[in-house]
Scaffold this active site. Structure first.
Site, mmCIF file in Angstrom:
data_model
loop_
_atom_site.group_PDB
_atom_site.id
_atom_site.type_symbol
_atom_site.label_atom_id
_atom_site.label_comp_id
_atom_site.label_asym_id
_atom_site.label_seq_id
_atom_site.Cartn_x
_atom_site.Cartn_y
_atom_site.Cartn_z
ATOM 1 N N SER A 431 -20.674 9.243 86.723
ATOM 2 C CA SER A 431 -20.863 8.706 88.066
ATOM 3 C C SER A 431 -20.002 7.451 88.231
ATOM 4 O O SER A 431 -18.784 7.527 88.101
ATOM 5 C CB SER A 431 -22.348 8.424 88.312
ATOM 6 O OG SER A 431 -22.582 8.145 89.672
ATOM 7 N N ASP A 519 -23.903 19.095 92.546
ATOM 8 C CA ASP A 519 -24.014 17.654 92.779
ATOM 9 C C ASP A 519 -23.822 17.332 94.263
ATOM 10 O O ASP A 519 -22.761 17.585 94.830
ATOM 11 C CB ASP A 519 -22.957 16.928 91.941
ATOM 12 C CG ASP A 519 -23.157 15.422 91.882
ATOM 13 O OD1 ASP A 519 -23.961 14.899 92.672
ATOM 14 O OD2 ASP A 519 -22.509 14.777 91.040
ATOM 15 N N HIS A 551 -26.285 16.005 89.867
ATOM 16 C CA HIS A 551 -25.626 14.771 89.429
ATOM 17 C C HIS A 551 -25.902 14.463 87.956
ATOM 18 O O HIS A 551 -24.973 14.175 87.212
ATOM 19 C CB HIS A 551 -26.043 13.611 90.327
ATOM 20 C CG HIS A 551 -25.156 12.416 90.201
ATOM 21 N ND1 HIS A 551 -23.781 12.483 90.356
ATOM 22 C CD2 HIS A 551 -25.426 11.117 89.917
ATOM 23 C CE1 HIS A 551 -23.254 11.284 90.180
ATOM 24 N NE2 HIS A 551 -24.230 10.439 89.911
#
Length: 575
Positions: A431, A519, A551
């Site tokens: 991320s 995601d 995610h």
């Protein structure tokens, strides 16, 4: 059981933001949240009618209307209803007095049979909720509508309600306030305020993701919950009368997470970087002596792993923030104990968020890496939670620069140590940690010999129109956000200028990119676009996509596959 409700799928405690299962005081009624049933829809061309006259006639021509949900890991959750199961009659009733433009969650009973709940407004449109406690959310008719309030919890005698409170908007995780509502007088009190800039080891403020369902001491005046305290997660005891905050921190440097307290007996999960989690029990000491709490394991813990760790502190005196000055930041260096006989390759490991934190909690993937011979340095760059609210707010508008330089300062410091092989340095993150990974290999070409990122942000300007959190793109690029915000040439240019994609021509490091194909937070096209631009320049890159993962790449098969592939990639390019 007769279902007299207008709802279907039940959301229990484990189902994200909304879940709740709460018994009434006499334990004859159960309060829960579920998806509200929607009217039947049918095509204009569907001539079938209801089988019986009393059945609901379908609404025609609206079966393809857009239905908003609540984003990442809450996909398919559209309109949430509050329901009561009566165990005596077997009836299930949906409360129809709650406006349909609210999604409901975190509901609890009051002793007199009333209900307190958190409501999230649907209009004008919804932003992703998970990991974002700064959304407009209120305790119905109790809290300030201009604040984001959550996690209500009543004292055992029903006279005091505590809850957490954040400002609306801005960084997704910030320092929270602990509030108390007096159920008799109707007054709100700030028990613990936001802490801006704590010194040394002072209390840094509240950074809690949840409260135990039972969090009150037997005296009815102390509240017990866990929170991040710099690089640790520890227990906070707050006296609601004196407002005094007392920490209970693990003396060995690990983490403590409280799951329950009953009659002052605390059930706690203990862990550290080299110790797998295990349950312990402790008696909460009397007021004023809470820090002396001792913990007794419920079972024999697993033996500690052959890993040592220590905390590194950094003062970026040559790179002060123009408003907040020099905010100290930290890193956690973890090394296999046999590193004294040989130099270890190093993995630089920045966290995601960016307003998150690495603690000394046990994480399986890094443990596997270290048992495979790697040293790791977990970087809590400025902007991390647990270090005061000024640190959090120092990063928006400076991503791609301040956080990148903090990480590089840590890496360049650690490779000077005798235990580290300075020629075998890798970088890994997911991320925003993936954002930093791709920035680091672009801004410091040749320094890192291998890289891996999972669900990375690579082009903020391209992400803003496709993510469930467009506000993140605005805020981290340095702009205010409202639901009516429009991207302009100025905002898109600034987003691009903070993105790692701009450095793609400079990349020399072989990189493995891993994507969760479901995601909604960082759309897979972010990583795919970066991969394609690298391959078009004949750079070494590999792309792996995991279906049925969002995610966080968490399914057992994907977790195992990604672990082996990362190790294989690093060994290939570090040997």
């Amino acid at each position: 059981m007769s279902a007299k409700s207008t709802s279907n799928m039940l959301y229990s405690q484990g189902r994200g933001q909304f879940g709740c299962l709460h018994w009434s005081k006499d334990e004859t009624k159960l309060l829960y949240v579920s998806e509200r049933k929607t009217p039947k829809m049918a095509s204009y061309f569907d001539t079938k009618k209801a089988d019986k006259p009393e059945e609901e006639q379908p609404i025609r021509g609206h079966e393809h209307d857009f239905k908003q949900d609540w984003g990442e890991q809450l996909v398919g959750k559209h309109k949430l209803a509050l329901n009561i199961l009566d165990l005596n009659s077997g009836d299930i009733n949906t409360l129809d007095t709650i406006p349909e433009d609210l999604s409901i969650g975190q509901a609890i009973w009051t002793p007199d049979g009333g209900i307190i709940f958190v409501g999230w407004k649907h209009e004008p449109y919804r932003l992703g909720l998970i990991y974002c406690p700064i959304r407009p959310q209120l305790l119905e008719q109790l809290s300030d509508e201009s604040r984001a309030s959550s996690l209500p919890n009543l004292s055992p005698d029903g006279t005091k309600l505590i809850y957490l409170d954040n400002q609306v908007g801005g960084p997704h995780y910030q320092c929270a306030r602990l509030m108390m509502y007096d159920m008799k007088s109707g007054t709100n009190t700030v028990l613990v305020d936001v802490v801006k800039n704590p010194k040394a080891d002072e209390f840094p403020g509240i950074y809690s993701y949840s409260l135990p369902q039972r969090c009150w001491a037997a005296d009815g005046k102390r509240v017990v919950f866990d929170s991040v305290w710099r690089h640790q997660e520890g227990i906070l005891v707050v006296d609601t009368e004196t407002k005094k905050v007392t920490p209970i921190l693990c003396k060995s440097g690990g983490c403590l997470k409280i799951t329950d307290i009953h009659q002052d007996r605390m059930l706690v999960v203990r862990s550290s970087i080299n110790q797998q989690p295990y349950f312990s029990i402790s008696q909460l000491p009397e007021s004023g002596n809470e820090s002396s709490a001792e913990f007794l394991p419920l079972d024999d813990p697993e033996p500690p792993l052959d890993i040592s760790f220590k905390i590194l502190k950094f003062q970026p005196t040559s790179r002060p923030h123009p408003t907040f000055g020099v905010n100290e930041y930290e890193a956690i260096l973890a090394i296999p104990k046999d590193a004294e006989q040989k130099k270890c390759p190093l993995i630089v490991f920045p966290h995601g968020g960016p307003h998150s934190v690495h603690t000394t909690d046990f994480l399986l993937l890094p443990a596997v890496f270290m048992l495979s011979g790697f040293a790791m340095v977990y970087v809590n760059y400025r902007g991390s939670t647990g270090y005061g609210d000024d640190s959090v707010h120092s990063l928006p508008g400076r991503v791609g620069d301040q956080d990148v330089k903090d990480c590089q300062e840590v890496a360049e410091s650690v490779i000077k140590l005798d235990q580290i092989d300075e020629n075998k340095v890798a970088v890994f993150g997911g991320s925003h940690g993936g954002f930093l990974t791709t920035h680091l290999i672009g801004q410091y070409p040749g320094f890192y010999k291998a890289a891996c990122c999972r669900n990375p942000v690579t082009n903020i300007a391209g992400m803003v129109a496709t993510t469930d959190i467009p506000d993140w793109c605005y805020v981290e690029a340095g702009f205010d956000f409202t639901h009516s915000s429009l991207t302009t040439g100025e905002t898109l240019t600034e987003m691009w200028n903070k993105s790692p994609m701009q450095y793609v021509d400079k990349v020399e490091t072989p990189i493995l990119i891993m994507l969760g194909l479901e995601d909604a937070r960082v759309p897979p096209k972010q990583g795919e676009e970066y991969y394609k631009k690298l391959r078009a320049r004949n750079k070494k890159a590999r792309l792996i996509g995991y279906s049925d993962n969002s995610h966080p790449i968490l399914t057992v098969e994907a977790s195992a596959d990604s672990c082996i592939n990362i190790l294989d990639w690093f060994w290939q390019h570090l040997d």
